[in-house]
Design a protein around this motif. Structure first.
Motif, short mmCIF file in Angstrom:
data_model
loop_
_atom_site.label_atom_id
_atom_site.label_comp_id
_atom_site.label_asym_id
_atom_site.label_seq_id
_atom_site.Cartn_x
_atom_site.Cartn_y
_atom_site.Cartn_z
N LYS A 79 6.79 -8.32 -10.03
CA LYS A 79 7.44 -9.28 -10.81
C LYS A 79 6.27 -10.72 -11.05
O LYS A 79 6.14 -11.06 -12.11
CB LYS A 79 8.64 -9.85 -10.29
N PHE A 80 5.71 -10.97 -10.19
CA PHE A 80 4.98 -12.17 -9.97
C PHE A 80 3.45 -11.82 -10.68
O PHE A 80 2.91 -12.73 -11.49
CB PHE A 80 4.68 -12.66 -8.57
N MET A 81 2.95 -10.43 -10.79
CA MET A 81 2.07 -10.33 -11.75
C MET A 81 2.27 -10.53 -13.09
O MET A 81 1.55 -10.94 -13.95
CB MET A 81 1.63 -8.88 -11.32
N ASP A 82 3.60 -9.93 -13.38
CA ASP A 82 4.05 -10.38 -14.75
C ASP A 82 3.99 -11.66 -15.11
O ASP A 82 3.57 -12.11 -16.17
CB ASP A 82 5.37 -9.52 -14.92
N TYR A 83 4.97 -12.52 -14.27
CA TYR A 83 4.88 -13.93 -14.53
C TYR A 83 3.30 -14.72 -14.80
O TYR A 83 3.19 -15.40 -15.43
CB TYR A 83 5.62 -14.45 -13.39
N ALA A 84 2.61 -14.14 -13.66
CA ALA A 84 1.14 -14.74 -13.59
C ALA A 84 0.57 -14.64 -15.02
O ALA A 84 -0.24 -15.41 -15.45
CB ALA A 84 0.54 -14.32 -12.33
N ASN A 85 0.41 -13.28 -15.52
CA ASN A 85 -0.25 -12.98 -16.64
C ASN A 85 0.53 -13.66 -17.82
O ASN A 85 -0.51 -14.03 -18.69
CB ASN A 85 -0.08 -11.46 -16.75
N ARG A 86 1.71 -13.65 -17.77
CA ARG A 86 2.15 -14.34 -18.98
C ARG A 86 2.05 -15.59 -18.90
O ARG A 86 1.68 -16.34 -20.11
CB ARG A 86 3.98 -14.27 -18.89
N ALA A 87 2.16 -16.63 -17.84
CA ALA A 87 1.79 -18.07 -17.66
C ALA A 87 0.34 -18.16 -18.20
O ALA A 87 -0.13 -19.16 -18.75
CB ALA A 87 1.82 -18.40 -16.38
N MET A 219 7.22 -14.85 0.34
CA MET A 219 6.38 -14.28 -0.67
C MET A 219 6.88 -15.16 -1.85
O MET A 219 5.77 -15.04 -2.77
CB MET A 219 6.82 -12.87 -0.59
N ILE A 220 8.07 -15.07 -2.09
CA ILE A 220 8.46 -15.53 -3.61
C ILE A 220 7.66 -17.27 -3.47
O ILE A 220 7.32 -17.76 -4.60
CB ILE A 220 10.00 -15.83 -3.74
N LEU A 221 8.13 -17.94 -2.25
CA LEU A 221 7.42 -19.26 -2.50
C LEU A 221 6.07 -19.16 -2.77
O LEU A 221 5.22 -20.03 -3.58
CB LEU A 221 7.84 -19.92 -1.29
N ASN A 222 5.31 -18.49 -1.88
CA ASN A 222 3.83 -18.42 -2.21
C ASN A 222 3.27 -18.00 -3.72
O ASN A 222 2.64 -18.37 -4.06
CB ASN A 222 3.38 -17.26 -1.26
N GLY A 230 -1.87 -22.37 -11.38
CA GLY A 230 -2.53 -22.07 -12.28
C GLY A 230 -3.57 -21.09 -11.78
O GLY A 230 -4.49 -21.04 -12.46
N GLU A 231 -3.29 -20.47 -10.55
CA GLU A 231 -4.44 -19.48 -9.95
C GLU A 231 -4.58 -18.34 -10.88
O GLU A 231 -3.47 -17.91 -11.54
CB GLU A 231 -3.97 -19.34 -8.45
N ASN A 232 -5.57 -17.72 -10.52
CA ASN A 232 -5.91 -16.26 -11.34
C ASN A 232 -4.73 -15.11 -10.79
O ASN A 232 -4.48 -15.43 -9.63
CB ASN A 232 -7.18 -15.90 -11.18
N PRO A 233 -4.36 -14.39 -11.79
CA PRO A 233 -3.46 -13.24 -11.45
C PRO A 233 -3.78 -12.58 -10.19
O PRO A 233 -3.16 -12.19 -9.16
CB PRO A 233 -2.98 -12.54 -12.61
N ARG A 234 -5.03 -12.12 -10.22
CA ARG A 234 -5.67 -11.36 -9.07
C ARG A 234 -5.68 -12.14 -7.71
O ARG A 234 -5.30 -11.35 -6.86
CB ARG A 234 -7.05 -10.99 -9.36
N ILE A 235 -5.61 -13.50 -7.74
CA ILE A 235 -5.91 -13.97 -6.52
C ILE A 235 -4.37 -14.09 -6.03
O ILE A 235 -4.01 -13.84 -4.77
CB ILE A 235 -6.26 -15.47 -6.76
N ILE A 236 -3.40 -14.19 -7.06
CA ILE A 236 -1.95 -14.24 -6.53
C ILE A 236 -1.58 -12.89 -5.98
O ILE A 236 -0.74 -12.79 -5.05
CB ILE A 236 -1.23 -14.47 -7.79
N GLU A 237 -2.27 -11.62 -6.52
CA GLU A 237 -1.78 -10.57 -6.05
C GLU A 237 -2.36 -10.29 -4.66
O GLU A 237 -1.85 -9.86 -3.72
CB GLU A 237 -2.43 -9.55 -6.87
N GLU A 238 -3.63 -10.87 -4.49
CA GLU A 238 -4.15 -10.59 -3.10
C GLU A 238 -3.32 -11.37 -2.07
O GLU A 238 -3.19 -11.10 -1.12
CB GLU A 238 -5.65 -11.02 -3.05
N LYS A 239 -2.95 -12.54 -2.47
CA LYS A 239 -2.08 -13.44 -1.51
C LYS A 239 -0.96 -12.88 -1.24
O LYS A 239 -0.35 -12.82 0.00
CB LYS A 239 -1.73 -14.74 -2.21
#
Length: 253
Positions: A79-87, A219-222, A230-239
């Motif tokens: 879900k967050f990968m989708d949100y991050a890429n969309r944002a 996880m959701i909060l992070n 505004g972090e990179n989606p790849r970084i969000i995925e790794e976190k």
């Protein structure tokens, strides 16, 4: 439905019942006075120990031992990968139409705060407070089950003493010795069964459920904080992958 809880209850009570049936008539293990002493005493003592609102809310908490509706960590990451890429492509405001489709109140609130433009530090303070109070509510439910598990054997011992006193006072009448001794022994039996097959295991399961839910909230909060920064989606995925065991982490990537 949590299969481990269901199988555990069926297995434990089934084996105890099988042992009772193979040893004779199960009717000899039924004693209304013993049940009244153990159940009534345990519930009454617990109500003295906790406010009525906490006792009434216990049933809702106990449901968590049988039903688990938590999303898997892999689904949260997806879900967050989708949100991050969309944002990243369309901006934070592009997440606002998605809010109506989100069922999780915690996730919906976090994204709403992000869309509203609050600072990451403010979002973190608000969401951490929610997590803290969630842990407190779960802790109360687990404590009540633990207290029930402590009171049940104690009430069984009280019933044993009552039965022995009744037996000793009527030793001159042999016909009364059996019923009094039955009350004495069955109250201890009932208390031990309730404590060790119901209340104490439920307290342990509630603690486990609480840890699982808090992990997902973290996880959701992070993820929300990373999107708000505004972090990179790849970084969000790794976190977010860092919350998972290595085996699950590889599957989620």
């Amino acid at each position: 439905m949590d299969l481990a809880t269901l199988i555990g209850i069926v297995l434990s009570f089934g084996l105890v019942a099988a042992a009772i049936v193979t040893g004779g008539s199960p009717l000899i293990f039924i004693s209304i006075p013993s049940m009244l002493i153990v159940l009534g005493g345990t519930i009454g003592a617990t109500m003295v120990n906790y406010p009525l609102a906490n006792i009434l809310g216990l049933m809702g908490v106990i449901k968590k031992t049988f039903f688990s509706t938590l999303e898997s960590p892999a689904e949260i990451i997806e879900k967050f990968m989708d949100y991050a890429n969309r944002a990243r492509r369309e901006g934070i405001l592009s997440l606002e139409p998605l809010l109506r489709e989100i069922e999780d109140p915690f996730l919906r609130k976090g994204l709403q705060l992000t869309v509203d433009g609050l600072e990451p530090q403010t979002i973190e303070e608000i969401m951490e407070t929610e997590i803290s109070y969630l842990e407190s509510r779960h802790e109360v439910g687990s404590e009540i089950c633990s207290v029930l598990g402590a009171f049940a054997p104690a009430m069984g011992m009280i019933g044993t003493v009552i039965g022995l006193v009744q037996m000793l006072q009527t030793m001159s009448d042999p016909s009364t010795i059996g019923p009094a001794m039955a009350v004495a022994l069955l109250t201890t039996f009932y208390g031990a069964v309730l404590a060790n097959l119901v209340f104490i295991p439920m307290a342990g399961k509630l603690k486990t459920r609480s840890k699982e839910e808090v992990l997902r909230k973290e996880m959701i909060l992070n993820g929300i904080l990373s999107i708000s920064k505004g972090e990179n989606p790849r970084i969000i995925e790794e976190k977010l992958n860092s919350f998972l065991p290595p085996r699950e982490r590889r599957q989620a990537e």
